[in-house]
Design an enzyme around this catalytic site. Structure first.
Site, PDB file in Angstrom:
ATOM      1  N   HIS A  50      46.762  43.411  41.458  1.00  0.00           N
ATOM      2  CA  HIS A  50      46.889  42.393  40.352  1.00  0.00           C
ATOM      3  C   HIS A  50      48.303  41.965  39.927  1.00  0.00           C
ATOM      4  O   HIS A  50      49.146  42.795  39.815  1.00  0.00           O
ATOM      5  CB  HIS A  50      46.243  43.390  39.183  1.00  0.00           C
ATOM      6  N   LYS A 110      40.259  31.247  34.772  1.00  0.00           N
ATOM      7  CA  LYS A 110      39.905  32.193  33.644  1.00  0.00           C
ATOM      8  C   LYS A 110      38.342  31.577  33.295  1.00  0.00           C
ATOM      9  O   LYS A 110      38.216  30.175  33.023  1.00  0.00           O
ATOM     10  CB  LYS A 110      40.708  31.967  32.372  1.00  0.00           C
TER      11      LYS A 110
HETATM   12 MG   LIG Z   1      41.977  39.733  35.539  1.00  0.00          MG
END
Ligand SMILES: [Mg+2]
Length: 339
Positions: A271, A139
Site C-alpha cells: 500500500h 475510489k
Molecule cells: Mg485503500
C-alpha cells in the site's frame, strides 16, 4: 473523500558519516515521539541489527499502545536503520535483503470521487499509456448514484488494463455484495478493496464468500502489527493481503507480514509510499504488486532524489546506489516544513 494536505515525517539516523533515511505518512506528532521516547532507545544501538532495535522500540511504546502513531514512528525509524545498514555494507537494500526480482509491478491509484469526469479520464489514461500500468484503481462508495458512470468512464479509458476499486470502508455488507457483483459483471472490476471497514472481519468474509472469481477482496492498509495481519488472514477475510511498511513496522514488519500471508497461501500487495517499498518488495516471495498512489508519488518525486520512474508498468531499484537509493532534498522541502 478529499484532503488538502499530506504530512510526511522524515527520519535520518547516522553512524559516523553514514546516514540512513526513512519516513512515514502520519501526523507531525510522530516526530515528537521519535525525538523523545524513541531516540533514547535508538542512540547507541547497533545499526547492523535492525530487528534487535525493532524489538526494543516496541518495548518502549508498550504503555502508549503499539498501533497508530507509535507504529508509524517505529516504521520510519526501522526503514532508516535498514537503509543505514545497507549503506554501511555498501549494498543496495534489495541486494542485502536477498532480491527475488529486479523490478516490481505497480498499479495506478487515485481516481478520487471528487474528480470531474475529465480529471478522472486524464489520470487513468496517463497511467496506462505513459506508465504502462496493467491495472488502475479508483475510489468508490461515497456517491453510489454516480459510481456506475465513473466505472464506465474508467473501463472505456483503460482498454485491456484491469480495473480495481476501493471503497475505504464506505459500504454496508449487503450493499457491498450487490455493488461488487454489478461492478464485476457490468464493468469487469477485478479487485474490491475495503468494501466495509477492515475491522469488520465477519463482514469482509461474508462479502468474499458472495463474490466469486475473478473478483478479489483486498484489505490490510491499517495493519500495524503481526496480530492485525493474522486476524485478517485467519478470518479468511481477504484474497490478497495488503500492508504498508510506513505503518506495519518498516522493513522488519513488512517482511514478517508478507511471510505470514505466504503461510496462508495468500498473495501480498503493498500500500502506497512506492519509493520506500521498492527494495523490500524485491525480496517478498509471493508479491502481487505495489500501489502507485498519485499523492505519494508526487511527494516522493518532489522531495527525494532517486525516486523511481515507472517503465512498462514496473519500477526497479537503482542498483548503483547503496541503501534504498533515496536522498531527501532539504532545500526543496523547506518551504513545506511544519516541524
Ligand atoms: Mg485503500
Amino acid at each position: 473523500m478529499a484532503w488538502s494536505a499530506t504530512t510526511i515525517i522524515v527520519v535520518h539516523v547516522t553512524a559516523g558519516d553514514c546516514v540512513g533515511l526513512g519516513y512515514t505518512y502520519s501526523d507531525a506528532s510522530v516526530a515528537c515521539l521519535i525525538e523523545g521516547a524513541l531516540k533514547q532507545v535508538i542512540v547507541g544501538s547497533d545499526p547492523l541489527s535492525p530487528a534487535k532495535l525493532w524489538d526494543a522500540l516496541h518495548a518502549a511504546v508498550r504503555n502508549m499502545g503499539r498501533a497508530g502513531i507509535a507504529a508509524n514512528a517505529i516504521s520510519a525509524v526501522d526503514t532508516a536503520v535498514w537503509d543505514l545498514k545497507a549503506k554501511l555494507l555498501d549494498l543496495p537494500l534489495a541486494v542485502l535483503l536477498g532480491a527475488r526480482r529486479e523490478s516490481v509491478e505497480i498499479y495506478g491509484s487515485g481516481g478520487f470521487t471528487t474528480y470531474s469526469d475529465a480529471q478522472l479520464e486524464e489520470q487513468l489514461r496517463d497511467w496506462v499509456q505513459r506508465g504502462g500500468c496493467r491495472a488502475v484503481k479508483i475510489k468508490v462508495g461515497t456517491d453510489q448514484a454516480r459510481d456506475p458512470h465513473r466505472l464506465d468512464i474508467a473501463r472505456r479509458v483503460i482498454g485491456d488494463a484491469a480495473l480495481f476499486m476501493d471503497a475505504n470502508g464506505a459500504l454496508a455488507v449487503t450493499q457491498a455484495i450487490a455493488f461488487g457483483r454489478m461492478a464485476m459483471e457490468v464493468h469487469g472490476v477485478r479487485w474490491f478493496e475495503e468494501p466495509v471497514s477492515s475491522d469488520d472481519l465477519e463482514g469482509l468474509a461474508a462479502i468474499r464468500a458472495h463474490l466469486p472469481a475473478p473478483m478479489e477482496l483486498a484489505a490490510g492498509e491499517y495493519i500495524y502489527d503481526l496480530d492485525n495481519a493474522r486476524t485478517l488472514l485467519s478470518h479468511h477475510a481477504v484474497d490478497v493481503l495488503q500492508a504498508d511498511l510506513t505503518r506495519c513496522g518498516g522493513v522488519t514488519g513488512l517482511l514478517r507480514v508478507a511471510d505470514l500471508a505466504d503461510s496462508f497461501h495468500i498473495p501480498f500487495s503493498a500500500h502506497c509510499a512506492p519509493a520506500l517499498h521498492l527494495h523490500a518488495l524485491c525480496a517478498v516471495r509471493d508479491l502481487r504488486h505495489l500501489e502507485w498512489f498519485h499523492d505519494h508519488v508526487l511527494i516522493e518525486q518532489r522531495l527525494f532524489d532517486g525516486a523511481p520512474v515507472p517503465g512498462n508498468g514496473r519500477i526497479g531499484p537503482d542498483l548503483t546506489r547503496p541503501g534504498c537509493g533515496l536522498t531527501f532534498k532539504h532545500a526543496d522541502a523547506a518551504p513545506f516544513a511544519v516541524s
